[in-house]
Design an enzyme around this catalytic site. Structure first.
Site, PDB file in Angstrom:
ATOM      1  N   ARG C  69       0.813  -1.203   0.000  1.00 37.23           N
ATOM      2  CA  ARG C  69       0.000   0.000   0.000  1.00 37.23           C
ATOM      3  C   ARG C  69       0.851   1.260   0.000  1.00 37.23           C
ATOM      4  O   ARG C  69       0.668   2.158  -0.814  1.00 37.23           O
ATOM      5  CB  ARG C  69      -0.901  -0.013   1.238  1.00 37.23           C
ATOM      6  CG  ARG C  69      -2.251   0.523   1.002  1.00 37.23           C
ATOM      7  CD  ARG C  69      -2.997  -0.264  -0.069  1.00 37.23           C
ATOM      8  NE  ARG C  69      -3.292  -1.618   0.337  1.00 37.23           N
ATOM      9  CZ  ARG C  69      -4.316  -1.956   1.084  1.00 37.23           C
ATOM     10  NH1 ARG C  69      -5.175  -1.054   1.481  1.00 37.23           N
ATOM     11  NH2 ARG C  69      -4.524  -3.203   1.405  1.00 37.23           N
ATOM     12  N   THR C  70       1.778   1.342   0.921  1.00 42.30           N
ATOM     13  CA  THR C  70       2.638   2.526   1.014  1.00 42.30           C
ATOM     14  C   THR C  70       3.466   2.666  -0.256  1.00 42.30           C
ATOM     15  O   THR C  70       3.619   3.764  -0.800  1.00 42.30           O
ATOM     16  CB  THR C  70       3.561   2.414   2.251  1.00 42.30           C
ATOM     17  OG1 THR C  70       2.748   2.247   3.401  1.00 42.30           O
ATOM     18  CG2 THR C  70       4.411   3.647   2.422  1.00 42.30           C
ATOM     19  N   LYS C  96      25.269  -9.560  -0.606  1.00 39.50           N
ATOM     20  CA  LYS C  96      26.726  -9.688  -0.640  1.00 39.50           C
ATOM     21  C   LYS C  96      27.388  -8.973   0.543  1.00 39.50           C
ATOM     22  O   LYS C  96      28.594  -8.999   0.682  1.00 39.50           O
ATOM     23  CB  LYS C  96      27.271  -9.127  -1.960  1.00 39.50           C
ATOM     24  CG  LYS C  96      26.897  -9.969  -3.176  1.00 39.50           C
ATOM     25  CD  LYS C  96      27.398  -9.344  -4.464  1.00 39.50           C
ATOM     26  CE  LYS C  96      26.831 -10.052  -5.686  1.00 39.50           C
ATOM     27  NZ  LYS C  96      26.884  -9.206  -6.894  1.00 39.50           N
ATOM     28  N   ARG C 117      11.953   2.378   3.355  1.00 43.33           N
ATOM     29  CA  ARG C 117      11.280   1.671   4.451  1.00 43.33           C
ATOM     30  C   ARG C 117      12.229   0.594   4.941  1.00 43.33           C
ATOM     31  O   ARG C 117      12.766  -0.182   4.141  1.00 43.33           O
ATOM     32  CB  ARG C 117       9.987   1.033   3.973  1.00 43.33           C
ATOM     33  CG  ARG C 117       9.199   0.442   5.139  1.00 43.33           C
ATOM     34  CD  ARG C 117       7.971  -0.275   4.668  1.00 43.33           C
ATOM     35  NE  ARG C 117       7.113  -0.682   5.749  1.00 43.33           N
ATOM     36  CZ  ARG C 117       6.012  -0.033   6.146  1.00 43.33           C
ATOM     37  NH1 ARG C 117       5.656   1.078   5.534  1.00 43.33           N
ATOM     38  NH2 ARG C 117       5.275  -0.487   7.130  1.00 43.33           N
ATOM     39  N   HIS C 145       6.587   7.045  10.880  1.00 49.26           N
ATOM     40  CA  HIS C 145       5.987   6.828   9.553  1.00 49.26           C
ATOM     41  C   HIS C 145       5.256   8.136   9.231  1.00 49.26           C
ATOM     42  O   HIS C 145       4.030   8.178   9.167  1.00 49.26           O
ATOM     43  CB  HIS C 145       5.026   5.637   9.611  1.00 49.26           C
ATOM     44  CG  HIS C 145       4.520   5.187   8.274  1.00 49.26           C
ATOM     45  ND1 HIS C 145       4.993   5.681   7.087  1.00 49.26           N
ATOM     46  CD2 HIS C 145       3.572   4.272   7.934  1.00 49.26           C
ATOM     47  CE1 HIS C 145       4.353   5.090   6.092  1.00 49.26           C
ATOM     48  NE2 HIS C 145       3.504   4.240   6.574  1.00 49.26           N
TER      49      HIS C 145
END
Lengths: 320, 320, 320
Positions: C69-70, C96, C117, C145
């Site tokens: 959604r975000t 890596k 995020r 957020h």
């Protein structure tokens, strides 16, 4: 194919190998990459029309193995030219047993050109025979990764005032398994340069690459295992990773590993104009303290990948 | 809903089933697809404005099962119209227990229309009742896949000089489980055509489809199990896969499988104008040697998918 | 940093926390979001140029944990402004052993700004020190957020006729673990509002959040465990999920769970103008029957996320 990529012959060409390129076609490509760089950065006198030459064009990105960086670089390149991308990574048709050539012929139905990364050496070249539109090799296993070598060379030229001839370029690290140094060495072999290959015992540049370099009779090669022997005279220091898993004897790894970490101390004897490069990602081979060094060029090198790929896309589509 | 899709009624409509279409709405759609094809290929007299009609529009691609080809085709279609896409394949909200209707209502908040592929028969139709903006069915399990049938029909018309009436179309392979042939047969049933259904014993066209075809009283149907019986009189040969796993008796599979591979020999008696089609991917049902045959149309069929989907998107958005 | 985001100081700024914002910078942002909303919807008097301000710009979406959604909301925002996105979710370089700062510095080479995020609290703020271009925090674990809180506040203002001062906002559900209510409460604390916190025993608003709210000395706080105590006087009802797994005693969960489901009956005593919100996805906390309620605003809230993110992107790029 080197001839083909010179002058007007770019349009419609595949880009499969560094051996497709000549000094002339490289120069042409870099001139286009310079234009792209100027346009993206809105430099004075730059041509904003460059940012729209791929309007309504679609690039198909077909990745049979993950490579976030290469994928993003190509995608950003296409988007910066005003075009769009299709991402094909996990392919439900391949699972049903479709051949690589069928998959690529289907994808190219929707696109103006494709980029293919595939784990099998020679696969991109083989499949290109089936395609009506340009395909760009983004790495075929142990084979080629031409756009990486071109962006490396473009960075060298850019950081060193535009010239390649006459430079001393030192490659450091595992030169046996590092695909990027092989292609770059082959490309540099077209110029009168000095190449220093510095690697731990047993991880030196393969004979096949050294033969290719020697065959052109222009570059001079020197090999050693201690960076300090050559650092003071290096215009460019190209660092690559020394992977633990390549060593049969762990004690040997522990012994040499320190000598292949580039930190401020390792650069004590370097010229102030020495360009430090790395294909990234790094895992300790270059200390973070080096990032502040004005000629630490590895993030600019990353950015240059986008400009060089913009130039390649625009060239094979015949829009620049 | 067939009435709705005719003339001005496209705008805002969902596309759920081939039964939404009439001869008139199909003709309208194909005229739009022709325009899209011309514009993409820069044909003389084409309208480049077509390539910008979806500027600033966003298409949401919601795929609950992988289908690289269908997904790419819709994405390319939207991008060729100047629009952009949102890809929703793995959905973290669904994992938390969100209903399909909530997910779709959320995604449509960001989009101008959505495409939904879902494994559950009837799901797309059910969820469409909750949506304010058009949703296009990109396959709902054993249910419908209307855009596939439309692109097949568009290809038949294009390859056969624009006409559908009067053609003889032969469908070959597993017609029992092949969803694409079901929808195509229903769509063809609106026209005066001859349909030959050629399949191995036990894998024939389902009664329900034959009933739907008969109900319209226009198409003539003939069934057999040997391609050679009908190949000489076929204007179109639509090949589908015969999957090993559909046979209970492996010996039976081995026995029939060869008769359902289309190679040069199988086409010996075909007319030179016979169009060879396949929904792809193929896994041996059509030999590679057939690819050079001028009327081997399966890759053009793939490409036509993009033009037909461009037309559908533009129509339901009311921009073409 | 609150000062920085006011007036001309947006350009080039990172967006890391709600504490970066002041009443003035919020007002500025919302004015921009209003413009974006009008432009997307083609409202009378709206400025279509808004839909092109990010032409040729690229947004890098770097998601270390899934949040469909975000991610979609930011992507749609960028695309609605005429820009394009790079998706970086699974990262082969990280595997890596690359550091987060190196990954982000590489990605920003291709982009004009990035969204990050990451599951680790404080990670976005920490890495921002390495970046030359704006980074937007799209959630850092238990941390911040900010864009969620801003879209919530924008929705409140929009649904309540443009004003925030003087409102009574009731937050319902698990307020202990619900990150969205923490950030929203802190943001609302800048205004003279009444905040009702309604939660099951043991899942109340954390002391730290209540202290932050009290510190500004503007909002009035009331706590209880029964919605009916406060529903009649609520201008806004912000519903969040009560997760089974938060309860040590299942019987206790069964006992309270019903009181935290908002259905028509629960809203019997609510004002007809009471705005019902939810960050979505919902899993039963709001009955589907409430969807028809004119002030059920959760899908509009979802849509507002796109407008607010358009405004943020345009502001930090200095193009609006």
């Amino acid at each position: 194919m080197a001839m083909e990529l010179a002058t007007e012959e770019w349009k419609g060409s595949h880009v499969l190998s560094v051996s497709d390129f000549s000094v002339e076609s490289v120069a042409e490509l870099f001139a286009a990459a310079d234009k792209c760089k100027a346009a993206v950065n809105g430099a004075e006198g730059s041509d904003p029309a460059v940012l729209q030459v791929c309007k309504n064009k679609v690039l198909g990105l077909v990745f049979y193995e993950p490579s976030t960086r290469t994928n993003c670089s190509f995608a950003a390149a296409m988007q910066r030219l005003g075009g769009t991308c299709l991402q094909v990574s996990e392919n439900s048709s391949v699972k049903k047993g479709e051949t690589l050539q069928d998959t690529m012929r289907c994808i190219e139905c929707y696109c103006d050109l494709t980029v293919l990364r595939h784990p099998e050496k020679g696969s991109v070249s083989r499949v290109s025979a089936y395609l009506r539109k340009p395909v760009l090799n983004a790495g075929d296993g142990d084979g080629e990764h031409p756009t990486q070598a071109l962006l490396d060379l473009f960075t060298i030229a850019n950081e060193q005032g535009g010239k390649i001839e006459g430079l001393t370029i030192t490659m450091l690290g595992d030169l046996k398994y590092g695909r990027t140094t092989h292609s770059l060495a082959k490309l540099l072999a077209m110029y009168r340069v000095k190449l220093n290959f510095v690697s731990p015992q047993g991880l030196g540049m393969p004979e096949s690459v050294k033969k290719s370099v020697a065959a052109l009779g222009r570059a001079e090669v020197f090999e050693c295992s201690d960076l300090q022997e050559v650092v003071a005279k290096s215009d460019v220091l190209y660092v690559t990773r020394v992977q633990k898993e390549r060593f049969q004897d762990l004690a040997e790894y522990e012994r040499v590993q320190g000598s292949f970490v580039v930190d401020s101390k390792a650069l004590d004897n370097a010229m102030s104009t020495c360009t430090v490069m790395h294909p990234l990602p790094r895992v300790g081979e270059i200390a973070e303290e080096v990032d502040d060094y004005p000629n630490a060029a590895y993030f600019r090198q990353m950015e240059n990948g986008m400009y060089v790929r913009m130039a390649i896309i625009a060239k094979v589509l015949g829009v620049l």
